[in-house]
Design a protein around this motif. Sequence first.
Motif, short mmCIF file in Angstrom:
data_model
loop_
_atom_site.label_atom_id
_atom_site.label_comp_id
_atom_site.label_asym_id
_atom_site.label_seq_id
_atom_site.Cartn_x
_atom_site.Cartn_y
_atom_site.Cartn_z
N ILE A 137 0.84 -1.19 0.00
CA ILE A 137 0.00 0.00 0.00
C ILE A 137 0.88 1.24 0.00
O ILE A 137 1.74 1.41 0.85
CB ILE A 137 -0.93 0.03 1.24
CG1 ILE A 137 -1.83 -1.19 1.25
CG2 ILE A 137 -1.75 1.30 1.25
CD1 ILE A 137 -2.67 -1.31 2.49
N LYS A 138 0.64 2.11 -0.94
CA LYS A 138 1.40 3.35 -1.03
C LYS A 138 0.45 4.53 -0.92
O LYS A 138 -0.47 4.66 -1.71
CB LYS A 138 2.17 3.42 -2.34
CG LYS A 138 3.04 4.67 -2.47
CD LYS A 138 3.79 4.67 -3.80
CE LYS A 138 4.73 5.87 -3.91
NZ LYS A 138 4.01 7.16 -3.84
N LEU A 139 0.66 5.33 0.09
CA LEU A 139 -0.16 6.53 0.24
C LEU A 139 0.51 7.70 -0.46
O LEU A 139 1.71 7.94 -0.30
CB LEU A 139 -0.37 6.86 1.72
CG LEU A 139 -1.24 5.89 2.53
CD1 LEU A 139 -1.53 6.47 3.91
CD2 LEU A 139 -2.54 5.58 1.82
N ASN A 140 -0.28 8.42 -1.25
CA ASN A 140 0.21 9.62 -1.92
C ASN A 140 -0.09 10.83 -1.07
O ASN A 140 -0.72 10.74 -0.02
CB ASN A 140 -0.48 9.75 -3.29
CG ASN A 140 -0.34 8.49 -4.13
OD1 ASN A 140 0.75 8.01 -4.31
ND2 ASN A 140 -1.45 7.98 -4.63
N ARG A 141 0.33 11.98 -1.54
CA ARG A 141 -0.03 13.24 -0.92
C ARG A 141 -1.07 13.93 -1.80
O ARG A 141 -0.88 14.07 -3.01
CB ARG A 141 1.21 14.15 -0.78
CG ARG A 141 2.22 13.67 0.24
CD ARG A 141 1.71 13.87 1.64
NE ARG A 141 2.69 13.49 2.66
CZ ARG A 141 2.52 13.70 3.94
NH1 ARG A 141 1.41 14.26 4.39
NH2 ARG A 141 3.46 13.33 4.80
N CYS A 142 -2.16 14.33 -1.21
CA CYS A 142 -3.22 15.02 -1.96
C CYS A 142 -2.63 16.26 -2.63
O CYS A 142 -1.93 17.05 -1.99
CB CYS A 142 -4.35 15.42 -1.03
SG CYS A 142 -5.62 16.45 -1.79
N LYS A 143 -2.90 16.43 -3.91
CA LYS A 143 -2.31 17.55 -4.65
C LYS A 143 -2.88 18.90 -4.22
O LYS A 143 -2.30 19.94 -4.52
CB LYS A 143 -2.48 17.36 -6.15
CG LYS A 143 -3.89 17.54 -6.69
CD LYS A 143 -3.89 17.41 -8.20
CE LYS A 143 -5.24 17.75 -8.79
NZ LYS A 143 -5.26 17.65 -10.26
N HIS A 144 -4.01 18.87 -3.49
CA HIS A 144 -4.59 20.12 -3.01
C HIS A 144 -4.14 20.49 -1.59
O HIS A 144 -3.72 21.62 -1.33
CB HIS A 144 -6.12 20.05 -3.04
CG HIS A 144 -6.71 20.07 -4.40
ND1 HIS A 144 -6.29 20.92 -5.40
CD2 HIS A 144 -7.70 19.32 -4.96
CE1 HIS A 144 -6.98 20.71 -6.51
NE2 HIS A 144 -7.84 19.73 -6.27
N CYS A 145 -4.24 19.52 -0.67
CA CYS A 145 -3.99 19.84 0.74
C CYS A 145 -2.76 19.15 1.32
O CYS A 145 -2.33 19.49 2.42
CB CYS A 145 -5.22 19.50 1.58
SG CYS A 145 -5.54 17.71 1.71
#
Length: 311
Positions: free
Chosen positions: A282-290
């Motif tokens: 599982i790889k969590l990304n960073r939301c491009k907005h917040c």
Amino acid sequence: MKCSFCDRQAVYFKRISGVAYCKNCFIKHVEDRVRWTINKGKLFDWNDNIVLAVSGGKDSVVMMKIVSKIERNFPDVKLTAITIDEGFNGYRVEGIRIAKKFSSMFGVEHLTFSFKDFYGYTLKEIIDIAEKKGSPYHPCTYCGVLRRKILNVKGREIGATKIATAHNLDDEAQTILMNILRGDIGRLIESFRIESQKYEGFIPRVKPMKYIPEKEIALYAYYSGIDLYSNECPFSKLSLRSEVRSFLNDYETRHPDVKFSIVSSFEDFVNKIMGKEDLMKIKLNRCKHCGEPTTREICRACELLEDLKIL
């Protein structure tokens, strides 16, 4: 009927086990069950900074009482109760009052954060906008997603290492059945995998009350002198959860312990089909907005607000 453990008069009979409890033994039974859940799941460490999500309802106040009692034996553990004010006049006010009252009584720091300050809109305003735009989502979707984001952001700001929620056995069984009915078992398994793990920027969720039936929590609250939240969420009866709750309660009157069977069977199923190597995939990304952690390009909270043109 006499208590199965002493000579006092019984006040509660557990059908599935055939055990009767007096008031004192019942209180001990619930507390021991929470302690067992914490130990079984290794939910807390000796130096955790734990956020308790406290709405002011009976479940969350009971959780705060029991967890604060258990964690007194661990002086390096810090507890902070956080209440989210969604901005419903006449609904959340009582919950905040109760949360503050019992936080002070149990020696737990209490903080309140509002939708209005965090998002610029109350939940009521967000729902009104959603209805005007013909959003397909139920108010509970906006409430749950947006509350979880505030808890993660504010918990991280105070250095929290765990967020404890007061989900009980009924809640867990309902969630599993709801996702099956929606054909969304994949998301349910994904949540099960992610929520208990530590990822950068994401505070693991723990549920110390997950094996306690709602009716036992209500009785524990009554015998502990905990105020019962008299106001009900104005949208609760419109949700699928309300229908599933009624079905499960009716079914369990004929088949005791069906809720526990649903939860334990699902946990066994998930544990059998996945191992630690699956968690590592599982790889969590960073939301491009917040910038919040998410499995998507845009986190669910920002996605909902973006659809309403209020991001």
